[in-house]
Design a protein around this motif. Structure first.
Motif, PDB file in Angstrom:
ATOM      1  N   MET A  47       4.198   9.837  -0.193  1.00 51.92           N
ATOM      2  CA  MET A  47       3.876   8.580   0.466  1.00 51.92           C
ATOM      3  C   MET A  47       2.922   7.761  -0.405  1.00 51.92           C
ATOM      4  SD  MET A  47       4.322   6.703   3.183  1.00 51.92           S
ATOM      5  CE  MET A  47       4.761   7.673   4.580  1.00 51.92           C
ATOM      6  N   GLU A  48       1.914   8.432  -0.961  1.00 51.80           N
ATOM      7  CA  GLU A  48       0.941   7.707  -1.783  1.00 51.80           C
ATOM      8  C   GLU A  48       1.606   7.091  -3.015  1.00 51.80           C
ATOM      9  OE1 GLU A  48       0.437  10.929  -0.881  1.00 51.80           O
ATOM     10  OE2 GLU A  48      -1.254  10.829   0.497  1.00 51.80           O
ATOM     11  N   THR A  49       2.526   7.852  -3.617  1.00 52.20           N
ATOM     12  CA  THR A  49       3.217   7.343  -4.804  1.00 52.20           C
ATOM     13  C   THR A  49       4.084   6.142  -4.455  1.00 52.20           C
ATOM     14  OG1 THR A  49       3.222   9.547  -5.782  1.00 52.20           O
ATOM     15  CG2 THR A  49       4.777   7.951  -6.688  1.00 52.20           C
ATOM     16  N   MET A  50       4.779   6.207  -3.324  1.00 55.20           N
ATOM     17  CA  MET A  50       5.610   5.078  -2.888  1.00 55.20           C
ATOM     18  C   MET A  50       4.756   3.841  -2.657  1.00 55.20           C
ATOM     19  SD  MET A  50       8.814   5.540  -2.755  1.00 55.20           S
ATOM     20  CE  MET A  50      10.003   6.845  -2.751  1.00 55.20           C
ATOM     21  N   LEU A  51       3.640   4.010  -1.956  1.00 52.95           N
ATOM     22  CA  LEU A  51       2.750   2.881  -1.701  1.00 52.95           C
ATOM     23  C   LEU A  51       2.227   2.297  -3.009  1.00 52.95           C
ATOM     24  CD1 LEU A  51       1.357   1.111   0.384  1.00 52.95           C
ATOM     25  CD2 LEU A  51      -0.449   2.823   0.531  1.00 52.95           C
ATOM     26  N   TYR A  52       1.844   3.167  -3.933  1.00 51.79           N
ATOM     27  CA  TYR A  52       1.372   2.714  -5.247  1.00 51.79           C
ATOM     28  C   TYR A  52       2.450   1.904  -5.960  1.00 51.79           C
ATOM     29  CZ  TYR A  52      -0.069   2.842 -10.118  1.00 51.79           C
ATOM     30  OH  TYR A  52      -0.396   2.493 -11.389  1.00 51.79           O
ATOM     31  N   ARG A  53       3.683   2.402  -5.967  1.00 50.25           N
ATOM     32  CA  ARG A  53       4.774   1.711  -6.658  1.00 50.25           C
ATOM     33  C   ARG A  53       5.119   0.374  -6.001  1.00 50.25           C
ATOM     34  NH1 ARG A  53       4.380   3.792 -11.441  1.00 50.25           N
ATOM     35  NH2 ARG A  53       4.873   5.995 -11.525  1.00 50.25           N
ATOM     36  N   ILE A  54       5.040   0.309  -4.675  1.00 51.65           N
ATOM     37  CA  ILE A  54       5.293  -0.949  -3.964  1.00 51.65           C
ATOM     38  C   ILE A  54       4.242  -1.988  -4.358  1.00 51.65           C
ATOM     39  CG2 ILE A  54       5.268  -2.054  -1.687  1.00 51.65           C
ATOM     40  CD1 ILE A  54       6.492   0.652  -0.639  1.00 51.65           C
ATOM     41  N   ARG A 110      -5.000   1.602   7.489  1.00 53.52           N
ATOM     42  CA  ARG A 110      -4.456   2.876   7.938  1.00 53.52           C
ATOM     43  C   ARG A 110      -4.848   3.104   9.391  1.00 53.52           C
ATOM     44  NH1 ARG A 110      -5.234   8.898   5.364  1.00 53.52           N
ATOM     45  NH2 ARG A 110      -3.826   9.897   6.828  1.00 53.52           N
ATOM     46  N   THR A 111      -3.856   3.366  10.217  1.00 48.04           N
ATOM     47  CA  THR A 111      -4.070   3.674  11.633  1.00 48.04           C
ATOM     48  C   THR A 111      -3.321   4.966  11.946  1.00 48.04           C
ATOM     49  OG1 THR A 111      -2.120   2.456  12.392  1.00 48.04           O
ATOM     50  CG2 THR A 111      -4.186   1.206  12.202  1.00 48.04           C
ATOM     51  N   ALA A 112      -3.416   5.401  13.179  1.00 47.22           N
ATOM     52  CA  ALA A 112      -2.685   6.594  13.597  1.00 47.22           C
ATOM     53  C   ALA A 112      -1.175   6.384  13.489  1.00 47.22           C
ATOM     54  CB  ALA A 112      -3.069   6.966  15.025  1.00 47.22           C
ATOM     55  N   ALA A 113      -0.740   5.140  13.613  1.00 51.14           N
ATOM     56  CA  ALA A 113       0.686   4.822  13.546  1.00 51.14           C
ATOM     57  C   ALA A 113       1.216   4.795  12.115  1.00 51.14           C
ATOM     58  CB  ALA A 113       0.949   3.484  14.222  1.00 51.14           C
ATOM     59  N   GLY A 114       0.350   4.636  11.136  1.00 48.75           N
ATOM     60  CA  GLY A 114       0.797   4.589   9.746  1.00 48.75           C
ATOM     61  C   GLY A 114      -0.071   3.697   8.890  1.00 48.75           C
ATOM     62  N   ILE A 115       0.477   3.283   7.776  1.00 48.74           N
ATOM     63  CA  ILE A 115      -0.228   2.447   6.812  1.00 48.74           C
ATOM     64  C   ILE A 115       0.492   1.109   6.715  1.00 48.74           C
ATOM     65  CG2 ILE A 115      -0.908   2.175   4.399  1.00 48.74           C
ATOM     66  CD1 ILE A 115      -0.920   5.229   4.201  1.00 48.74           C
ATOM     67  N   SER A 116      -0.284   0.038   6.728  1.00 48.83           N
ATOM     68  CA  SER A 116       0.300  -1.286   6.495  1.00 48.83           C
ATOM     69  C   SER A 116      -0.363  -1.896   5.272  1.00 48.83           C
ATOM     70  CB  SER A 116       0.123  -2.196   7.711  1.00 48.83           C
ATOM     71  OG  SER A 116      -1.229  -2.470   7.928  1.00 48.83           O
ATOM     72  N   ALA A 117       0.407  -2.657   4.546  1.00 50.98           N
ATOM     73  CA  ALA A 117      -0.094  -3.360   3.371  1.00 50.98           C
ATOM     74  C   ALA A 117       0.284  -4.826   3.508  1.00 50.98           C
ATOM     75  CB  ALA A 117       0.500  -2.781   2.093  1.00 50.98           C
ATOM     76  N   GLN A 151      12.378  -2.887  -2.147  1.00 53.79           N
ATOM     77  CA  GLN A 151      13.014  -2.795  -0.827  1.00 53.79           C
ATOM     78  C   GLN A 151      13.366  -1.363  -0.410  1.00 53.79           C
ATOM     79  OE1 GLN A 151      16.020  -5.760  -1.520  1.00 53.79           O
ATOM     80  NE2 GLN A 151      14.802  -7.362  -0.556  1.00 53.79           N
ATOM     81  N   PRO A 152      14.013  -0.543  -1.260  1.00 52.34           N
ATOM     82  CA  PRO A 152      14.306   0.821  -0.821  1.00 52.34           C
ATOM     83  C   PRO A 152      13.053   1.688  -0.652  1.00 52.34           C
ATOM     84  CG  PRO A 152      15.186   0.441  -3.030  1.00 52.34           C
ATOM     85  CD  PRO A 152      14.640  -0.858  -2.517  1.00 52.34           C
ATOM     86  N   ARG A 153      12.024   1.383  -1.419  1.00 53.85           N
ATOM     87  CA  ARG A 153      10.768   2.140  -1.271  1.00 53.85           C
ATOM     88  C   ARG A 153      10.129   1.851   0.074  1.00 53.85           C
ATOM     89  NH1 ARG A 153       9.426   1.063  -7.416  1.00 53.85           N
ATOM     90  NH2 ARG A 153      10.127   3.047  -8.243  1.00 53.85           N
ATOM     91  N   ILE A 154      10.189   0.598   0.502  1.00 56.71           N
ATOM     92  CA  ILE A 154       9.645   0.248   1.815  1.00 56.71           C
ATOM     93  C   ILE A 154      10.465   0.931   2.914  1.00 56.71           C
ATOM     94  CG2 ILE A 154       9.336  -1.655   3.463  1.00 56.71           C
ATOM     95  CD1 ILE A 154       8.620  -3.421   1.026  1.00 56.71           C
ATOM     96  N   ALA A 155      11.780   0.922   2.756  1.00 53.88           N
ATOM     97  CA  ALA A 155      12.645   1.553   3.759  1.00 53.88           C
ATOM     98  C   ALA A 155      12.397   3.049   3.862  1.00 53.88           C
ATOM     99  CB  ALA A 155      14.108   1.291   3.416  1.00 53.88           C
ATOM    100  N   TYR A 156      12.062   3.687   2.731  1.00 56.17           N
ATOM    101  CA  TYR A 156      11.783   5.125   2.721  1.00 56.17           C
ATOM    102  C   TYR A 156      10.581   5.452   3.572  1.00 56.17           C
ATOM    103  CZ  TYR A 156      10.498   9.739   0.982  1.00 56.17           C
ATOM    104  OH  TYR A 156      10.157  11.055   0.878  1.00 56.17           O
TER     105      TYR A 156
END
Length: 69
Positions: free
Chosen positions: A1-8, A31-38, A64-69
């Motif tokens: 997850m961290e790598t995907m966020l970094y790449r996005i 970052r919340t209990a529901a997830g991470i938003s950027a 786009q595919p990284r966000i979908a993942y």
């Protein structure tokens, strides 16, 4: 997850630098209990999001595919 966020964020930053002609760029991570938003904002020239499928570059197509993942 961290790598995907970094790449996005990396891809978004590269797009702003290459295309937006922006003088200001801001990234907000939450970052919340529901997830991470950027939220990535700049004061650049913008683009028509409805035509993102017609883009010839690979920047948005990689993001786009990284966000979908």
């Amino acid at each position: 997850m961290e790598t995907m966020l970094y790449r996005i964020i990396q891809g978004s930053t590269n797009n702003v630098i290459k295309h937006a002609k922006a003088t200001h760029f801001n990234i907000t991570l939450n970052r919340t209990a529901a997830g991470i938003s950027a939220i990535i904002k700049d004061n650049g020239i913008g683009f028509d999001n409805s035509k993102s499928e017609d883009c010839t570059g690979i920047g948005l197509k990689n993001i786009q595919p990284r966000i979908a993942y």
